[in-house]
Design an enzyme around this catalytic site. Structure first.
Site, PDB file in Angstrom:
ATOM      1  N   ASP A  67      32.369  56.628  34.700  1.00 56.36           N
ATOM      2  CA  ASP A  67      32.606  54.864  35.523  1.00 56.36           C
ATOM      3  C   ASP A  67      33.752  54.866  36.113  1.00 56.36           C
ATOM      4  O   ASP A  67      34.086  54.286  37.515  1.00 56.36           O
ATOM      5  CB  ASP A  67      31.110  54.015  34.850  1.00 56.36           C
ATOM      6  CG  ASP A  67      32.480  53.209  34.072  1.00 56.36           C
ATOM      7  OD1 ASP A  67      33.114  54.033  33.280  1.00 56.36           O
ATOM      8  OD2 ASP A  67      32.463  52.662  34.294  1.00 56.36           O
ATOM      9  N   HIS A  68      34.743  55.711  36.024  1.00 56.59           N
ATOM     10  CA  HIS A  68      36.145  55.251  36.613  1.00 56.59           C
ATOM     11  C   HIS A  68      36.728  56.489  37.761  1.00 56.59           C
ATOM     12  O   HIS A  68      37.733  56.181  37.868  1.00 56.59           O
ATOM     13  CB  HIS A  68      37.255  55.208  35.764  1.00 56.59           C
ATOM     14  CG  HIS A  68      36.819  54.100  35.274  1.00 56.59           C
ATOM     15  ND1 HIS A  68      37.518  52.296  35.012  1.00 56.59           N
ATOM     16  CD2 HIS A  68      35.338  53.095  33.621  1.00 56.59           C
ATOM     17  CE1 HIS A  68      36.844  51.761  34.760  1.00 56.59           C
ATOM     18  NE2 HIS A  68      35.853  51.733  33.617  1.00 56.59           N
ATOM     19  N   ASP A 216      39.752  49.476  30.721  1.00 58.12           N
ATOM     20  CA  ASP A 216      38.193  49.210  29.857  1.00 58.12           C
ATOM     21  C   ASP A 216      39.159  48.830  28.435  1.00 58.12           C
ATOM     22  O   ASP A 216      40.258  49.642  27.859  1.00 58.12           O
ATOM     23  CB  ASP A 216      37.259  50.197  29.664  1.00 58.12           C
ATOM     24  CG  ASP A 216      36.483  50.156  30.222  1.00 58.12           C
ATOM     25  OD1 ASP A 216      36.718  49.583  31.136  1.00 58.12           O
ATOM     26  OD2 ASP A 216      35.614  51.204  30.279  1.00 58.12           O
TER      27      ASP A 216
END
Length: 309
Positions: A67-68, A216
């Site tokens: 997701d990055h 994160d």
């Protein structure tokens, strides 16, 4: 200097939020845009903004979760589709493995770029100051996630004092080369013997801005160090108040932990992002208001939102 959030969600796209990506617009300062993470769909989000891909000169990746980074191959290819514009090389910073991922994706898809990508990979042994130009420094430090993950601290160098041109004219200094001498800090003596003392006509240097952008992470001392005195601290808020155990299990933070980091770091403003899709509408507002009980100047951001520094 502005921040614009292209994706503020965690894990997977939702109707309200795309996955992680943001840009730091430095157009007035150096005519560049710096991107931080590039989740799936980032290039589509850019179409809703005024961002020109060719202006993105540096990309900073926090970690290698999909997701990055899943938006990188598409964005890099789209950046090449600018036949009428100058093609400029791109600098990419991130954990060891980002080069293999990018180049492997481009090779597998037969994508040829008309510009070069210069990779700068880091691990536990070589983080720290990762970039210095004449106007900026960037520092990186390992955070506490389930994989190797970085946080970045962007420091604008102090700005030179401004010249009091009106004051010089009133003092009798003719406009021209002598103005340049005073700007350089050189004293000047006029024909009538009047002494122009340079420091009297130059303002004090202006403190540069500091922007901290974290990947994160669980709550960790590294986040505080990176955020010390920051004008803006961007911190993930995957979970909410009372979710400490599940947040720790999955390598993330709650909104309250993010607020505590901002408080300990004496940051000026906290921006919450990387929000779980389970938080909708009023839930998002509660994430923000709960965090404000710990750190008042907290704001939860949304996709495409732009924040001026």
């Amino acid at each position: 200097m502005e921040l614009q959030f292209l994706g503020t969600g965690a894990g997977q796209p939702s109707r309200a939020r795309n996955v992680s990506s943001l840009v730091l617009k430095l157009l007035d300062e150096i005519n560049e845009i710096w991107m931080f993470d590039c989740g799936e769909g980032t290039q589509r989000q850019i179409l809703e903004t005024t961002i020109k891909p060719r202006k993105v000169r540096r990309i900073f990746i926090t970690h290698l979760h999909g997701d990055h980074i899943f938006g990188l191959p598409g964005f890099l290819a789209s950046r090449a589709f600018q036949a009428n514009e100058e093609q400029t090389d791109l600098e990419m910073y991130g954990p060891v493995g980002i080069r293999n991922y990018v180049m492997g994706s481009l090779r597998a898809s037969g994508t040829r770029l008309p510009y070069r990508i210069h990779f700068h990979e880091f691990d536990d042994n070589n983080s720290g100051k990762v970039l210095e130009t004449d106007k900026f420094k960037v520092y990186a430090e390992k955070l506490d996630h389930t994989v190797f993950c970085l946080g970045y601290r962007v420091v604008q160098k102090d700005l030179e004092g401004t010249l009091d041109a009106e004051g010089l004219r009133k003092a009798g200094l003719p406009f021209g080369p002598l103005f340049g001498m005073v700007k350089k800090g050189q004293n000047v003596v006029l024909d009538d013997g009047t002494k122009i003392i340079a420091k009297d006509f130059i303002s004090e240097p202006k403190k540069g801005k500091v922007v901290t952008i974290l990947g994160d992470t669980r709550k960790t001392d590294a986040s505080v160090r990176l955020g010390l005195g920051a004008d803006i601290l961007v911190h993930e808020s995957t979970y909410g108040k009372g979710d400490d155990k599940i947040a720790h299990k999955h390598g993330h933070s709650t909104n309250m932990q993010a607020a505590q980091v901002a408080k300990e770091a004496s940051a000026k403003r906290l921006l919450l992002n990387h929000v779980s899709a389970r938080f909708l509408g009023r839930d998002c507002k509660k994430l923000e208001t709960d965090a404000q009980t710990v750190f008042k100047n907290t704001h939860l951001v949304w996709d495409l939102e732009e924040i001026n520094l």
